[in-house]
Design an enzyme around this catalytic site. Structure first.
Site, PDB file in Angstrom:
ATOM      1  N   TYR A 115     -44.528  26.918  23.308  1.00  0.00           N
ATOM      2  CA  TYR A 115     -43.518  27.045  24.480  1.00  0.00           C
ATOM      3  C   TYR A 115     -42.735  25.796  24.598  1.00  0.00           C
ATOM      4  CZ  TYR A 115     -42.300  25.829  29.335  1.00  0.00           C
ATOM      5  OH  TYR A 115     -40.827  25.751  30.046  1.00  0.00           O
ATOM      6  N   GLY A 138     -38.292  17.205  29.474  1.00  0.00           N
ATOM      7  CA  GLY A 138     -37.753  16.485  30.390  1.00  0.00           C
ATOM      8  C   GLY A 138     -36.868  16.550  31.449  1.00  0.00           C
ATOM      9  N   CYS A 197     -42.086  15.176  28.513  1.00  0.00           N
ATOM     10  CA  CYS A 197     -40.866  13.721  27.488  1.00  0.00           C
ATOM     11  C   CYS A 197     -40.579  13.485  26.212  1.00  0.00           C
ATOM     12  CB  CYS A 197     -41.840  12.771  28.144  1.00  0.00           C
ATOM     13  SG  CYS A 197     -42.585  12.103  29.889  1.00  0.00           S
ATOM     14  N   ASN A 238     -44.103   9.520  25.324  1.00  0.00           N
ATOM     15  CA  ASN A 238     -44.918  10.570  25.078  1.00  0.00           C
ATOM     16  C   ASN A 238     -46.077  11.451  25.683  1.00  0.00           C
ATOM     17  OD1 ASN A 238     -43.995  13.844  23.703  1.00  0.00           O
ATOM     18  ND2 ASN A 238     -44.573  13.254  25.310  1.00  0.00           N
ATOM     19  N   GLY A 239     -46.665  11.646  25.653  1.00  0.00           N
ATOM     20  CA  GLY A 239     -48.107  11.265  25.674  1.00  0.00           C
ATOM     21  C   GLY A 239     -48.385  11.563  27.435  1.00  0.00           C
TER      22      GLY A 239
END
Ligand code: AMP
Length: 467
Positions: free
Chosen positions: A249, A35, A9, A109-110
């Site tokens: 990445y 996302g 995200c 986010n996580g």
């Protein structure tokens, strides 16, 4: 059951700007790579929260009309990552709730490793959950906290949680940004004509011409309100564990995260990869887009020419999001096509950032050979991925990770490559400045900085036996 490992995200927030929702829209646009499943924006005009969210891509969701329904001087937004499993509107963030002190919305986010257990406890005491999203636990814990102020309720809630969170919370009057004490996921602070902006990655600031101020520190909580900006350190100090896979990445090359430019790190990884796995060849080609900087670095060091021997169709989503193996095979072909003129008759080094299941690389090696390459040498800009991630990167179960069940030579045979080389963990850390004791490398060495319930790992088939 919660969705598993879907919490990569992207998040974005603005405080103090008349165009808050438009800026958030642009910020989410720049963070689309984090996302693609769904996106949402919640804004506030100081007295009420306004919500718009949907499945799909940012540009498709937010029409002028929808953005017009998001008034106010502050806003937060969220891009949700997509994998197999439940993908439904109810899981798209920001999640909004009313509670004793007013309204709030969160964008997370996580991945919270103890969310399942906390959810079970909360449900046993009567909480009703609306989503299968572990971020909803945060909302319930804030709402149920006995602390008097909103700030203390957030601290109380987050103190009960383990795992990774870069979190934005909006109320009618405040914007709050918090980063977990390990600092797993990035979170940056910027300014724009007197307004404050917060984003997962700095590339979002570039688009709106905001100035990068600094990163929100691990364990820091920033409250932005009419009193200006205040910073707190409410959590005990922890081991810093930035996700090294963001560098490899996930993040965009033009972003600065964890104090470094992502493109610079990827090129350095490519140079190091060359020094560790050099092979004589005629041409170096990247697997676009993620392998490009690694391949440029490799080419620079080896003096072997770089070229685009694989062309990517940019209108196809990341192959990883395809839910079934049968489709994934097909997906690589949809996404990438070799250029015969570039690879024909050549000894080719093909470089990707990572190998997860091996599906993509196998297909790519075959394609390049069919396009006339004489030799195909695969080089990988990260060490062998042997462990699933519990902190927010979408990785499959351990037995699906090809490097956890196969030796390098077995993988080479599976890929039908003439040779295969990965960068070493030491080499990777060597080229990242000040990397000592500040990165999570669990996916490469099973050294998990925050423990997780073994029952959960077993249940999700993450491990076949204890490590
Ligand atoms: P695989 O085919 O399973 O080996 O996947 C490897 C490909 O997926 C590489 O081209 C990577 O760039 C990409 N990749 C690696 N990790 C992820 C991730 N967490 N999400 C999406 N794509 C990924």
């Amino acid at each position: 059951m919660f969705d598993k490992f879907k919490e990569e995200c992207g998040i974005f927030g603005v405080y103090g700007h008349p165009e808050a929702s438009n800026l958030t829209y642009l910020g989410l646009y720049a963070l689309q790579h984090r996302g693609q499943e769904g996106a949402g924006i919640v804004s506030s005009d100081g007295s009420k929260l306004y919500v718009e969210k949907d499945m799909g891509l940012v540009a498709d969701i937010f029409t002028e009309e929808r953005l017009g329904r998001l008034p106010g001087y502050m806003a937060i937004g969220h891009n949700r990552y997509s994998t197999a499993g439940e993908s439904e509107l109810k899981n798209v963030q920001p999640l909004v709730a009313n509670f004793a002190l007013g309204s709030m919305a969160i964008a997370h986010n996580g991945n919270l490793v103890n969310a399942g257990m906390i959810k079970d406890e909360l449900e046993a005491y009567g909480s009703i959950f609306h989503s299968t999203n572990d971020s909803e636990v945060i909302i319930h814990l804030i709402a149920q906290s006995r602390e008097a102020t909103f700030k203390d309720r957030i601290i109380d809630a987050l103190s009960k949680l383990q795992g990774s969170y870069s979190l934005l919370v909006i109320t009618e009057k405040n914007l709050i940004a918090v980063r977990d004490p390990n600092g797993f996921r990035p979170l940056c602070l910027g300014s724009l004509n007197g307004a404050y902006v917060v984003a997962s990655e700095s590339c979002a600031f570039d688009l709106i011409e905001a100035e990068f101020i600094r990163e929100i520190e691990p364990g820091e909580m920033v409250i932005i309100s009419q009193n200006g900006i205040e910073s707190f350190r409410p959590f005990p100090l922890s081991k810093i564990a930035h996700c090294v896979f963001e560098f490899i990445y996930f993040a965009r090359p033009d972003s600065t995260i964890f104090g470094e430019n992502v493109d610079f790190i990827r090129k350095s990884l490519g140079r190091q990869l060359c020094s560790e796995t050099y092979v004589d060849a005629d041409i170096i080609i990247p697997v676009p887009d993620s392998g490009v900087p690694h391949a440029l670095g490799f080419s620079e060091s080896s003096k072997i020419p770089f070229d685009f021997g694989l062309i990517r169709n940019h209108y196809v989503g990341r192959t990883f999001i395809e839910p079934r193996q049968a489709i994934r095979h097909f997906g690589v072909k949809i996404k990438l096509n070799p250029v015969r003129k570039v690879v024909g008759g050549k000894r080719v080094i093909v470089i990707d950032d990572s190998i997860v299941r091996g599906t993509t690389s196998k297909k790519i090696v075959k394609m390049i050979r069919e396009a006339g390459a004489r030799e195909v040498h695969m080089r990988v800009g990260s060490p062998p991925t042997i462990g699933p991630c519990f902190y927010g990167i979408d990785t499959p179960t351990r037995k699906e990770l090809i490097a956890s069940t196969h030796t390098i030579d077995e993988i080479r045979k599976y890929l039908t490559a003439d040779s295969l080389g990965y960068i070493s963990i030491e080499g990777m850390l060597k080229v990242i400045p000040n990397s000592q004791n500040r990165f999570c490398t669990a996916c490469f060495n099973l050294d998990y900085p925050v423990s997780f319930p073994w029952e959960m790992a077993m249940q999700l088939e993450l491990f076949e036996g204890k490590k």
